[in-house]
Design an enzyme around this catalytic site. Structure first.
Site, PDB file in Angstrom:
ATOM      1  N   GLY A  15     -17.961  21.775 -27.821  1.00  0.00           N
ATOM      2  CA  GLY A  15     -17.039  22.682 -27.121  1.00  0.00           C
ATOM      3  C   GLY A  15     -15.780  21.935 -26.701  1.00  0.00           C
ATOM      4  N   ALA A  26      -4.088   8.997 -25.627  1.00  0.00           N
ATOM      5  CA  ALA A  26      -4.308   7.635 -25.134  1.00  0.00           C
ATOM      6  C   ALA A  26      -4.928   6.758 -26.226  1.00  0.00           C
ATOM      7  CB  ALA A  26      -5.202   7.670 -23.902  1.00  0.00           C
ATOM      8  N   VAL A  28      -4.540   7.110 -29.470  1.00  0.00           N
ATOM      9  CA  VAL A  28      -3.510   6.838 -30.488  1.00  0.00           C
ATOM     10  C   VAL A  28      -2.528   5.789 -29.980  1.00  0.00           C
ATOM     11  CG1 VAL A  28      -1.554   7.849 -31.754  1.00  0.00           C
ATOM     12  CG2 VAL A  28      -3.716   9.118 -31.557  1.00  0.00           C
ATOM     13  N   ARG A  29      -2.013   5.999 -28.780  1.00  0.00           N
ATOM     14  CA  ARG A  29      -0.936   5.101 -28.314  1.00  0.00           C
ATOM     15  C   ARG A  29      -1.464   3.726 -27.932  1.00  0.00           C
ATOM     16  NH1 ARG A  29       3.588   9.181 -25.725  1.00  0.00           N
ATOM     17  NH2 ARG A  29       4.026  10.145 -27.746  1.00  0.00           N
ATOM     18  N   ARG A  76     -18.830  22.686 -34.670  1.00  0.00           N
ATOM     19  CA  ARG A  76     -20.226  22.259 -34.674  1.00  0.00           C
ATOM     20  C   ARG A  76     -20.607  22.138 -36.144  1.00  0.00           C
ATOM     21  NH1 ARG A  76     -21.093  22.793 -28.960  1.00  0.00           N
ATOM     22  NH2 ARG A  76     -20.246  24.738 -28.183  1.00  0.00           N
ATOM     23  N   ASP A 107     -23.276  15.320 -25.283  1.00  0.00           N
ATOM     24  CA  ASP A 107     -24.486  14.606 -25.714  1.00  0.00           C
ATOM     25  C   ASP A 107     -24.756  14.727 -27.210  1.00  0.00           C
ATOM     26  OD1 ASP A 107     -25.094  13.705 -23.241  1.00  0.00           O
ATOM     27  OD2 ASP A 107     -26.730  15.114 -22.857  1.00  0.00           O
ATOM     28  N   THR A 129     -16.624  17.449 -21.883  1.00  0.00           N
ATOM     29  CA  THR A 129     -17.288  18.740 -21.693  1.00  0.00           C
ATOM     30  C   THR A 129     -16.974  19.285 -20.313  1.00  0.00           C
ATOM     31  OG1 THR A 129     -19.398  19.902 -21.425  1.00  0.00           O
ATOM     32  CG2 THR A 129     -19.460  17.539 -21.068  1.00  0.00           C
ATOM     33  N   ILE A 130     -16.750  20.602 -20.239  1.00  0.00           N
ATOM     34  CA  ILE A 130     -16.489  21.210 -18.929  1.00  0.00           C
ATOM     35  C   ILE A 130     -17.759  21.279 -18.085  1.00  0.00           C
ATOM     36  CG2 ILE A 130     -14.537  22.597 -19.770  1.00  0.00           C
ATOM     37  CD1 ILE A 130     -16.493  25.074 -19.532  1.00  0.00           C
ATOM     38  N   ASP A 131     -18.918  21.058 -18.685  1.00  0.00           N
ATOM     39  CA  ASP A 131     -20.188  21.294 -17.970  1.00  0.00           C
ATOM     40  C   ASP A 131     -20.591  20.183 -17.001  1.00  0.00           C
ATOM     41  OD1 ASP A 131     -20.333  23.596 -19.404  1.00  0.00           O
ATOM     42  OD2 ASP A 131     -22.025  23.013 -20.668  1.00  0.00           O
ATOM     43  N   ASP A 133     -22.387  17.764 -17.608  1.00  0.00           N
ATOM     44  CA  ASP A 133     -23.828  17.541 -17.781  1.00  0.00           C
ATOM     45  C   ASP A 133     -24.136  16.305 -18.631  1.00  0.00           C
ATOM     46  OD1 ASP A 133     -22.863  18.566 -20.148  1.00  0.00           O
ATOM     47  OD2 ASP A 133     -24.532  19.943 -20.469  1.00  0.00           O
ATOM     48  N   ARG A 175     -23.974  25.716 -19.857  1.00  0.00           N
ATOM     49  CA  ARG A 175     -25.086  26.125 -20.734  1.00  0.00           C
ATOM     50  C   ARG A 175     -26.439  25.891 -20.058  1.00  0.00           C
ATOM     51  NH1 ARG A 175     -24.068  24.423 -26.595  1.00  0.00           N
ATOM     52  NH2 ARG A 175     -23.494  22.541 -25.475  1.00  0.00           N
ATOM     53  N   GLY A 189     -16.692  29.733  -1.114  1.00  0.00           N
ATOM     54  CA  GLY A 189     -17.434  30.272   0.035  1.00  0.00           C
ATOM     55  C   GLY A 189     -18.358  31.405  -0.363  1.00  0.00           C
ATOM     56  N   GLU A 227     -24.198  30.438 -16.085  1.00  0.00           N
ATOM     57  CA  GLU A 227     -24.501  30.950 -17.431  1.00  0.00           C
ATOM     58  C   GLU A 227     -25.950  30.656 -17.844  1.00  0.00           C
ATOM     59  OE1 GLU A 227     -22.115  28.864 -20.276  1.00  0.00           O
ATOM     60  OE2 GLU A 227     -22.958  29.909 -21.994  1.00  0.00           O
TER      61      GLU A 227
HETATM   62  P1  ADP Z   1     -21.825  18.636 -27.510  1.00  0.00           P
HETATM   63  O1  ADP Z   1     -21.289  17.429 -28.181  1.00  0.00           O
HETATM   64  O2  ADP Z   1     -20.805  19.310 -26.641  1.00  0.00           O
HETATM   65  O3  ADP Z   1     -23.140  18.381 -26.807  1.00  0.00           O
HETATM   66  P2  ADP Z   1     -23.244  19.940 -29.679  1.00  0.00           P
HETATM   67  O4  ADP Z   1     -24.586  19.679 -29.113  1.00  0.00           O
HETATM   68  O5  ADP Z   1     -22.997  21.268 -30.307  1.00  0.00           O
HETATM   69  O6  ADP Z   1     -22.076  19.753 -28.630  1.00  0.00           O
HETATM   70  O7  ADP Z   1     -22.969  18.806 -30.770  1.00  0.00           O
HETATM   71  C1  ADP Z   1     -21.736  18.757 -31.443  1.00  0.00           C
HETATM   72  C2  ADP Z   1     -21.947  18.281 -32.852  1.00  0.00           C
HETATM   73  O8  ADP Z   1     -22.501  16.955 -32.838  1.00  0.00           O
HETATM   74  C3  ADP Z   1     -22.960  19.070 -33.656  1.00  0.00           C
HETATM   75  O9  ADP Z   1     -22.413  20.231 -34.230  1.00  0.00           O
HETATM   76  C4  ADP Z   1     -23.336  18.066 -34.747  1.00  0.00           C
HETATM   77  O10 ADP Z   1     -22.354  18.009 -35.734  1.00  0.00           O
HETATM   78  C5  ADP Z   1     -23.342  16.764 -33.961  1.00  0.00           C
HETATM   79  N1  ADP Z   1     -24.715  16.484 -33.529  1.00  0.00           N
HETATM   80  C6  ADP Z   1     -25.433  17.100 -32.572  1.00  0.00           C
HETATM   81  N2  ADP Z   1     -26.685  16.616 -32.508  1.00  0.00           N
HETATM   82  C7  ADP Z   1     -26.779  15.665 -33.474  1.00  0.00           C
HETATM   83  C8  ADP Z   1     -27.811  14.796 -33.923  1.00  0.00           C
HETATM   84  N3  ADP Z   1     -29.028  14.821 -33.384  1.00  0.00           N
HETATM   85  N4  ADP Z   1     -27.535  13.952 -34.930  1.00  0.00           N
HETATM   86  C9  ADP Z   1     -26.302  13.913 -35.488  1.00  0.00           C
HETATM   87  N5  ADP Z   1     -25.295  14.718 -35.115  1.00  0.00           N
HETATM   88  C10 ADP Z   1     -25.503  15.582 -34.121  1.00  0.00           C
HETATM   89  O1  F6P Z   2     -20.593  23.008 -23.369  1.00  0.00           O
HETATM   90  C1  F6P Z   2     -19.492  23.723 -22.930  1.00  0.00           C
HETATM   91  C2  F6P Z   2     -19.744  25.196 -23.080  1.00  0.00           C
HETATM   92  O2  F6P Z   2     -18.554  25.850 -22.716  1.00  0.00           O
HETATM   93  C3  F6P Z   2     -20.918  25.728 -22.273  1.00  0.00           C
HETATM   94  O3  F6P Z   2     -20.607  25.926 -20.934  1.00  0.00           O
HETATM   95  C4  F6P Z   2     -21.196  26.988 -23.043  1.00  0.00           C
HETATM   96  O4  F6P Z   2     -22.521  27.425 -22.901  1.00  0.00           O
HETATM   97  C5  F6P Z   2     -20.962  26.575 -24.452  1.00  0.00           C
HETATM   98  O5  F6P Z   2     -20.020  25.527 -24.416  1.00  0.00           O
HETATM   99  C6  F6P Z   2     -20.440  27.692 -25.321  1.00  0.00           C
HETATM  100  O6  F6P Z   2     -20.285  27.212 -26.605  1.00  0.00           O
HETATM  101  P1  F6P Z   2     -19.663  28.063 -27.814  1.00  0.00           P
HETATM  102  O7  F6P Z   2     -18.231  27.682 -27.893  1.00  0.00           O
HETATM  103  O8  F6P Z   2     -20.425  27.577 -29.005  1.00  0.00           O
HETATM  104  O9  F6P Z   2     -19.882  29.506 -27.504  1.00  0.00           O
END
Ligand code: ADP
Ligand code: F6P
Length: 324
Positions: A15, A26, A28-29, A76, A107, A129-131, A133, A175, A189, A227
């Site tokens: 995302g 940053a 690139v430069r 993705r 992750d 990531t905005i989450d 997490d 998520r 609040g 969410e």
């Molecule tokens: P985020 O990076 O925000 O957690 P995703 O979980 O959708 O988002 O992962 C982003 C991309 O990273 C996936 O579409 C895939 O291309 C790659 N990826 C995710 N999990 C794996 C994995 N276990 N091994 C290799 N690439 C991965």
């Molecule tokens: O990981 C960031 C996020 O915006 C989550 O908060 C949300 O559940 C998810 O991405 C949505 O992903 P997509 O763009 O695949 O709908």
């Protein structure tokens, strides 16, 4: 001695998040300032497999620090989860002379970076990531902007909710994580904050809270729903039926992921982008950059992925006390 890095690639994956452009700029430069060439890889790992690779100059990242989204695009990519896809990605890097890659994402994207590293390409991950997490860091690129965007939207919903003496359920992104909800819950609040880490799915408690707050003379009742719990529309119908109080659901959705990044996101993303390049040059690989206890730090990707983080108990307790 590690092979000298001559060319660095940069990609954004998963995302998008406000501040990713500041990180790209940053990377690139800083690389150019250190005498290293930079290639931009478009649309995450999908773009790598499709060889959507462009040369980046200092001017390629002019006028982007204030822009939301990511100029490189993101995607993705299922193919990159396969061994064949990962080997192909590493081969493409070698073909384009890319010795090291900075991956900006969450992750999942780190797992992709780890795979590239296993296949001989030096990799550094940045937390995008905005989450919020990602366990190894107290800061992720985009969270600050997203939470401010959500907070401002919730203030507006609260105005109309008070005028109409309604109850409002406002669903924010996250998520599996309730950080945006918790922060907005305190910052706006809110009367109730529902986060996946803590929610017991007992709607009767919420209903009792609404009835109690009406008795105290409150003209609104704001419920921030993460969410990860979802179902805000059906929840609103059930609450209205049980309380007799008009209840509306608002799902803020993707507006939280866009918009111009806050100063904090621009600043931290800039430092992290530079830091990623500098540790790549120093010979490190398979690392992720984080922010802990007031400092920028880096961890082995495997260690980072094995870390856990939970909602701070005291902060959650405060959110409950303040909502009375
Ligand atoms: P985020 O990076 O925000 O957690 P995703 O979980 O959708 O988002 O992962 C982003 C991309 O990273 C996936 O579409 C895939 O291309 C790659 N990826 C995710 N999990 C794996 C994995 N276990 N091994 C290799 N690439 C991965
Ligand atoms: O990981 C960031 C996020 O915006 C989550 O908060 C949300 O559940 C998810 O991405 C949505 O992903 P997509 O763009 O695949 O709908």
């Amino acid at each position: 001695m590690a092979k000298e890095i001559k060319t660095i690639g940069v990609l954004t994956s998963g995302g998008d998040a406000p501040g990713m452009n500041a990180a790209i700029r940053a990377v690139v430069r800083t690389a150019l300032a250190r005498g290293i060439k930079v290639k931009g890889i478009k649309k995450g790992y999908q773009g790598l497999l499709n060889e959507e690779i462009i040369d980046m100059e200092a001017s390629s990242v002019s006028d982007i620090i204030q822009r939301g989204g990511t100029i490189l695009g993101t995607a993705r990519c299922l193919e990159f989860k396969t061994k064949e896809g990962q080997q192909k990605g590493a081969e493409i890097c070698r073909k384009h002379g890319i010795d090291g890659i900075v991956v900006i994402g969450g992750d999942g994207s780190y797992r992709g970076a780890q795979a590239l590293s296993r296949n001989g390409i030096n990799t550094i991950g940045l937390p995008g990531t905005i989450d919020l997490d990602i366990s190894c860091t107290e800061y992720t690129i985009g969270f600050d902007t997203a939470v401010n965007t959500a907070m401002q939207a919730i203030d507006k919903v609260k105005d109309t909710s008070s005028s109409h003496e309604r109850c409002s359920i406002i669903e924010v992104m996250g998520r599996d994580a309730g950080y945006i909800a918790l922060w907005c819950g305190i910052a706006n609040g809110a009367e109730d904050i529902l986060i996946p880490e803590k929610y017991d799915f007992n709607e009767q408690n919420i209903i009792n809270n609404i009835i109690e707050s009406r008795k105290k003379g409150k003209t609104h009742h704001i419920i921030i729903n993460a969410e990860g719990i979802g179902h805000s529309v059906s929840m609103a119908k059930r609450i209205e039926a049980a309380t007799g109080i008009e209840t509306r659901a608002t799902i803020l959705g993707y507006m939280q992921r866009g918009g111009c990044p806050s100063a904090k996101d621009r600043y931290y993303a800039s430092i992290m982008g530079a830091y990623a390049v500098d540790i790549l040059i120093s010979g490190k690989t398979n690392r992720v950059v984080g922010y802990q206890h007031g400092e920028f730090v880096d961890f082995d990707i495997e260690d980072a992925l094995n870390m856990t983080k939970t909602i701070n108990e005291y902060e959650f307790e405060v959110s409950r006390i303040l909502s009375l």
